[in-house]
Design an enzyme around this catalytic site. Structure first.
Site, short mmCIF file in Angstrom:
data_model
loop_
_atom_site.label_atom_id
_atom_site.label_comp_id
_atom_site.label_asym_id
_atom_site.label_seq_id
_atom_site.Cartn_x
_atom_site.Cartn_y
_atom_site.Cartn_z
CG ASP A 147 -1.79 1.23 1.29
OD1 ASP A 147 -2.83 1.22 0.60
OD2 ASP A 147 -1.45 2.21 1.98
CE1 TYR B 259 0.31 7.78 2.74
CE2 TYR B 259 0.86 5.55 2.10
CZ TYR B 259 0.00 6.44 2.69
OH TYR B 259 -1.17 5.99 3.25
CE LYS C 222 -3.92 4.60 0.67
NZ LYS C 222 -2.48 4.47 0.95
CG HIS D 170 -4.81 9.48 0.43
ND1 HIS D 170 -3.46 9.50 0.27
CD2 HIS D 170 -5.00 9.04 1.70
CE1 HIS D 170 -2.87 9.10 1.38
NE2 HIS D 170 -3.79 8.82 2.26
N1 LIG Z 1 -5.84 6.00 3.70
C1 LIG Z 1 -5.32 6.73 4.65
O1 LIG Z 1 -5.70 7.90 4.88
C2 LIG Z 1 -4.24 6.13 5.54
C3 LIG Z 1 -3.96 6.74 6.79
C4 LIG Z 1 -2.98 6.14 7.58
C5 LIG Z 1 -2.32 5.00 7.13
N2 LIG Z 1 -2.58 4.46 5.91
C6 LIG Z 1 -1.86 3.26 5.41
O2 LIG Z 1 -1.94 2.25 6.40
C7 LIG Z 1 -0.64 1.81 6.77
C8 LIG Z 1 -0.60 1.36 8.22
O3 LIG Z 1 -1.05 2.38 9.08
P1 LIG Z 1 -0.06 3.17 10.07
O4 LIG Z 1 1.28 3.19 9.49
O5 LIG Z 1 -0.76 4.45 10.37
O6 LIG Z 1 -0.16 2.35 11.43
P2 LIG Z 1 0.14 0.85 11.93
O7 LIG Z 1 0.51 -0.04 10.82
O8 LIG Z 1 -1.02 0.47 12.81
O9 LIG Z 1 1.34 1.08 12.93
C9 LIG Z 1 2.64 1.41 12.53
C10 LIG Z 1 3.46 1.57 13.81
O10 LIG Z 1 3.39 0.35 14.55
C11 LIG Z 1 4.69 -0.15 14.82
N3 LIG Z 1 4.63 -1.61 14.66
C12 LIG Z 1 4.44 -2.30 13.51
N4 LIG Z 1 4.42 -3.62 13.74
C13 LIG Z 1 4.58 -3.76 15.08
C14 LIG Z 1 4.68 -4.89 15.94
N5 LIG Z 1 4.56 -6.13 15.47
N6 LIG Z 1 4.86 -4.66 17.28
C15 LIG Z 1 4.96 -3.42 17.76
N7 LIG Z 1 4.90 -2.31 17.00
C16 LIG Z 1 4.72 -2.49 15.66
C17 LIG Z 1 5.61 0.52 13.81
O11 LIG Z 1 6.87 0.77 14.38
P3 LIG Z 1 8.24 0.17 13.74
O12 LIG Z 1 8.40 0.84 12.41
O13 LIG Z 1 9.25 0.61 14.76
O14 LIG Z 1 8.03 -1.30 13.65
C18 LIG Z 1 4.90 1.85 13.54
O15 LIG Z 1 5.32 2.82 14.49
C19 LIG Z 1 0.22 3.06 6.46
O16 LIG Z 1 1.59 2.77 6.44
C20 LIG Z 1 -0.37 3.48 5.16
O17 LIG Z 1 0.11 2.65 4.11
C21 LIG Z 1 -3.56 5.01 5.12
#
Ligand SMILES: NC(=O)c1ccc[n+]([C@@H]2O[C@H](COP(=O)([O-])OP(=O)(O)OC[C@H]3O[C@@H](n4cnc5c(N)ncnc54)[C@H](OP(=O)(O)O)[C@@H]3O)[C@@H](O)[C@H]2O)c1
Length: 272
Positions: free
Chosen positions: A42, A47, A72, A105
């Site tokens: 994704d 980004y 997106k 997005h």
């Molecule tokens: N459509 C939208 O508006 C939108 C908005 C937000 C996000 N997104 C997409 O969704 C993806 C995921 O969401 P997100 O990045 O906001 O949050 P997430 O995946 O819930 O969390 C990422 C965070 O969690 C940590 N983490 C990951 N795996 C872990 C584990 N097994 N144990 C402990 N900590 C862990 C990571 O740290 P480390 O790097 O230190 O592992 C990072 O700080 C984004 O990267 C993006 O592609 C889309």
């Protein structure tokens, strides 16, 4: 890799989120994820990492047609002309002829939704995107989008994890045949510190984050966890060798609370 089927699309249940991953780190994480078995990445124009995602994809050696790539178009580019320009720039940066999924997005109240949905559908018709969908839509916008779209909308990407009750938006999206893709599926890593998830995980020999992701995929919700740490790629992927009981599923759903949202909507226009 298990998939969710929606309006003709087959979306791999686990993908790698790439927000905030840049340059070599991003390319390496995409390459490592694909070599580990991930088949869904994704990204987004916003980004600023599509070039790196494309590099990681090519470096992995996994054939292009085995990987589901989603990108997106950002809120500022939702006029018909900007939408097309942004989509073509994404393809140039990724060095791909088409993406598997193209999403709006974030909606923009200053641009008529009909114009944006028209542009989105055009990208599918012209073969720049195999499938199309939306992200961060309200209940009302979901209904409008479904009415306006002349091509099937296959998914709605929303913030989704145990700490946020998204049942209404999930039901409304599914009513129109859209799969749910959960962003921030570990609530930005905070699931790691939750006692209920940790206790349930202990009984299965799994981490709290694995239980959190399992809770989502067990409801046919696609997850796109992001990590910058290679060792966590495997952890976030190993969620298909255990099952949560109905009682556990309920206990986890009860973690939802009004303060649970981790992505800030306060700067966004108010939609009904
Ligand atoms: N459509 C939208 O508006 C939108 C908005 C937000 C996000 N997104 C997409 O969704 C993806 C995921 O969401 P997100 O990045 O906001 O949050 P997430 O995946 O819930 O969390 C990422 C965070 O969690 C940590 N983490 C990951 N795996 C872990 C584990 N097994 N144990 C402990 N900590 C862990 C990571 O740290 P480390 O790097 O230190 O592992 C990072 O700080 C984004 O990267 C993006 O592609 C889309």
């Amino acid at each position: 890799m298990q998939v969710v089927e929606a309006n003709g699309a087959r979306i791999p249940l686990v993908g790698l989120g790439t927000w905030d991953l840049r340059g070599r780190v991003c390319a390496r994480m995409v390459e490592a994820a694909l070599q580990l078995g991930y088949r869904h990445i994704d990204t987004a124009a916003m980004y600023g990492n599509e070039r790196a995602v494309g590099e990681g994809l090519r470096a992995s050696g996994v054939p292009r047609d085995e990987v589901f790539i989603a990108t997106k178009v950002w809120q500022s580019d939702l006029s018909a002309r900007d939408f097309e320009r942004s989509t073509k720039a994404s393809l140039t940066n990724l060095r791909l002829a088409a993406v598997d999924l193209l999403l709006i997005h974030w909606p923009n109240p200053n641009i008529p939704l009909a114009e944006t949905i028209g542009a989105l559908c055009k990208m599918k018709r012209e073969g720049l995107a195999r499938h199309i969908g939306v992200s961060n839509f309200t209940l009302n916008l979901i209904k409008q989008a479904a009415l306006l779209a002349t091509e099937p909308l296959v998914c709605h990407q929303i913030e989704c994890h145990p700490f946020l009750d998204q049942s209404k938006v999930i039901a409304a999206s599914r009513k129109h045949g859209m799969a749910i893709v959960a962003y921030s599926p570990s609530a930005r890593g905070s699931a790691k510190n939750n006692a209920v998830l940790a206790r349930i995980g202990k009984a299965h020999g799994k981490s709290a984050v694995q239980v959190c992701l399992r809770w989502l995929v067990q409801q046919d919700i696609v997850v796109i966890p992001r990590t910058s740490k290679p060792e966590r790629l495997a952890e976030n992927f190993a969620i298909f060798d255990f099952e949560l009981s109905a009682a556990n599923m309920k206990q986890i759903a009860a973690l939802a609370n009004p303060e649970g949202r981790v992505v800030d909507w306060s700067g966004s226009p108010k939609w009904d």
